[in-house]
Scaffold this active site. Structure first.
Site, mmCIF file in Angstrom:
data_model
loop_
_atom_site.group_PDB
_atom_site.id
_atom_site.type_symbol
_atom_site.label_atom_id
_atom_site.label_comp_id
_atom_site.label_asym_id
_atom_site.label_seq_id
_atom_site.Cartn_x
_atom_site.Cartn_y
_atom_site.Cartn_z
ATOM 1 N N ASP A 118 -5.980 2.073 -4.123
ATOM 2 C CA ASP A 118 -7.288 1.918 -3.483
ATOM 3 C C ASP A 118 -7.701 3.182 -2.730
ATOM 4 O OD1 ASP A 118 -5.453 1.645 -1.403
ATOM 5 O OD2 ASP A 118 -6.458 -0.074 -0.479
ATOM 6 N N ASP A 171 -1.078 1.154 -4.568
ATOM 7 C CA ASP A 171 -1.989 0.110 -5.039
ATOM 8 C C ASP A 171 -3.340 0.670 -5.451
ATOM 9 O OD1 ASP A 171 -2.730 0.595 -2.334
ATOM 10 O OD2 ASP A 171 -3.607 -1.403 -2.161
ATOM 11 N N ASP A 182 -2.454 6.180 -4.095
ATOM 12 C CA ASP A 182 -1.343 5.523 -3.421
ATOM 13 C C ASP A 182 -0.860 4.384 -4.334
ATOM 14 O OD1 ASP A 182 -3.566 3.871 -3.037
ATOM 15 O OD2 ASP A 182 -2.936 3.214 -1.052
ATOM 16 N N SER A 190 0.824 -1.204 0.000
ATOM 17 C CA SER A 190 0.000 0.000 0.000
ATOM 18 C C SER A 190 0.863 1.260 0.000
ATOM 19 C CB SER A 190 -0.967 -0.037 1.183
ATOM 20 O OG SER A 190 -1.889 1.014 1.116
#
Length: 463
Positions: free
Chosen positions: A261, A259, A257, A112
């Site tokens: 999400d 990833d 960010d 993340s």
């Protein structure tokens, strides 16, 4: 595992995170693949054992991603689980494709917002939701007890098969856009500056925004995994994005960010409005179309309560973690939900935080109202929120939470996740992080001085 690191391998309900080459090694990745495969086979849909479980695996752009992916895949196949390689894809894209393919589970190789030296393994159920605590604990127990070794690895004819599927972004984009007036948004020809921080959003996000007729200015749009700035989408990390929005006279700036999400927003004046506004604006957009219950975690701003009240609705609070929010949304039939870290969830698309969804909802809100981001922000009551953290073991954190409960026993407390204290003037939430060896203390009030005072009240109780 090496003893060099000051940070341990973190194994929690959010999955696994560690420092590559130190606490997160190829051997660890293989073992977690074997542990997860063993877990899946014991909980397979086909209890006769005839069908092998299937897992879709995607990864963000970190240079270590392929190494961790290779280890996890090898571990899964060694215990008889089929693997579908999704390639580089956002966390929500992996979850959505896993549901589309009807796999037994999905895995995302990502850490993340953590810095480049970190990576992780995020386990998702067949429906895209993270596993509940009791099942996460079972995966952890199998890993540490190495139970697959006792049972023996599968024979050659039972090894898992490896295939690939490159449709993650396309399926995700189609899934999101079907619920919005694409033509109406496209007619506005919005100029958008996007910062994908060289992460997993680099490929799919331009595809999404292109279908919305956006004039896109893409910053850090090469998926190298060498992040152009500290990857968490906070104010101090997005000064270049703010400057570019102002310079290009864009309608909005979006930041993801690694990833993808989470979503942070910059208004048309180049002002960082922050991640907390993401959910508030998306709730506004959704409730204009369909008023209903919403869900948010205990660390999320009261702004969503104000938006809900505008439509005569209520907010149901949950523990921190998208799985907790998504689970509660399913339970109560919420029309929108998410977390104050920029994570927006709409169950029609999937039970996961989704920056693609957030962007479209914000553009849809601008289109429906004819208002700019700053005008929309001006309609929502403003609060001051202070987020602090400090290194802390789970035991030290538990002791602090206990002390806070005792100190404020006569106040309104919510103890489902650490402890949150609510006053008319504001609130403060104390909890142990699921993903890092730290405790978080977050406070919100009408002004910064009051919020800081609430923080200080709690911090003074540390041993």
């Amino acid at each position: 595992m090496s003893g060099r690191s000051s940070s341990p391998l973190i194994v929690s309900v959010s999955g696994v995170r560690g420092i590559v080459g130190d606490t997160l090694t190829p051997e660890v990745a293989v073992a977690f693949g074997q542990a997860f495969g063993t877990f899946l086979k014991r909980n397979a849909k086909d209890e006769t054992g005839k069908a092998k479980p299937v897992v879709a695996i995607g990864r963000d752009t970190r240079p270590s991603g392929m190494m961790v992916f290779g280890g996890v895949s090898a571990g899964l196949m060694s215990v008889g689980v089929d693997v579908v390689d999704v390639g580089v894809a956002t966390t929500p894209s992996v979850a959505i494709l896993g549901r589309h393919l009807n796999t037994d589970a999905s895995i995302v190789i990502t850490a993340s917002h953590n810095p480049i030296q970190w990576n992780g393994i995020k386990f998702l159920r067949h429906d895209g939701i993270a596993f509940p605590p009791e099942q996460a604990a079972e995966i952890k127990r199998i890993y540490f007890s190495r139970e697959w070794e006792k049972e023996g690895l599968v024979s050659i004819e039972k090894l898992g098969l490896f295939t690939a599927d490159s449709r993650a972004h396309a399926v995700h984009v189609q899934k999101v856009l079907q619920y919005f007036d694409v033509r109406g948004i496209a007619e506005k020809r919005y100029r958008v500056v996007l910062d994908s921080v060289n992460g997993a959003g680099c490929a799919g996000t331009p595809m999404l925004l292109g279908k919305l007729g956006v004039e896109l200015i893409h910053m850090n749009g090469e998926g190298t995994g060498h992040f152009a700035h500290t990857p968490e989408p906070t104010k101090e990390n997005l000064t270049d994005l703010c400057a570019r929005v102002k310079e290009k006279r864009a309608a909005v700036g979006f930041a993801q960010d690694p990833d993808a999400d989470r979503l942070a927003i910059v208004d048309e004046n180049g002002v960082y409005i922050g991640e907390e506004y993401t959910l508030a604006l998306c709730a506004y957009a959704r409730m204009m179309v369909k008023p209903g219950l919403s869900c948010a975690n205990l660390s999320t701003s009261r702004m969503i309560d104000d938006v809900a009240a505008k439509f005569g609705q209520q907010v149901v609070r949950t523990c921190v973690g998208e799985a907790n929010v998504a689970g509660k949304m399913i339970e109560v039939g919420a029309v929108i939900g998410g977390e104050g870290n920029g994570g927006v969830i709409d169950l029609r698309v999937g039970p996961v935080r989704d920056s693609f969804l957030g962007m479209v909802m914000v553009l849809d809100l601008m289109t429906r109202t004819g208002k700019s981001i700053s005008e929309l922000v001006g309609e929502i009551p403003r609060y001051a929120m202070i987020k602090t953290k400090f290194e802390c073991t789970p035991e030290e954190s538990a002791e602090l939470v206990k002390t806070v409960k005792e100190k404020f026993a006569d106040q309104k407390l919510d103890t489902q996740d650490g402890v949150r204290i609510d006053w008319a003037s504001g609130w403060v939430h104390v909890r142990q992080s699921n993903t890092e060896p730290i405790a978080r203390v977050i406070a919100e009030a009408a002004d910064e001085a009051t919020a800081r005072k609430l923080i200080e009240q709690v911090q003074s109780l540390r041993g």
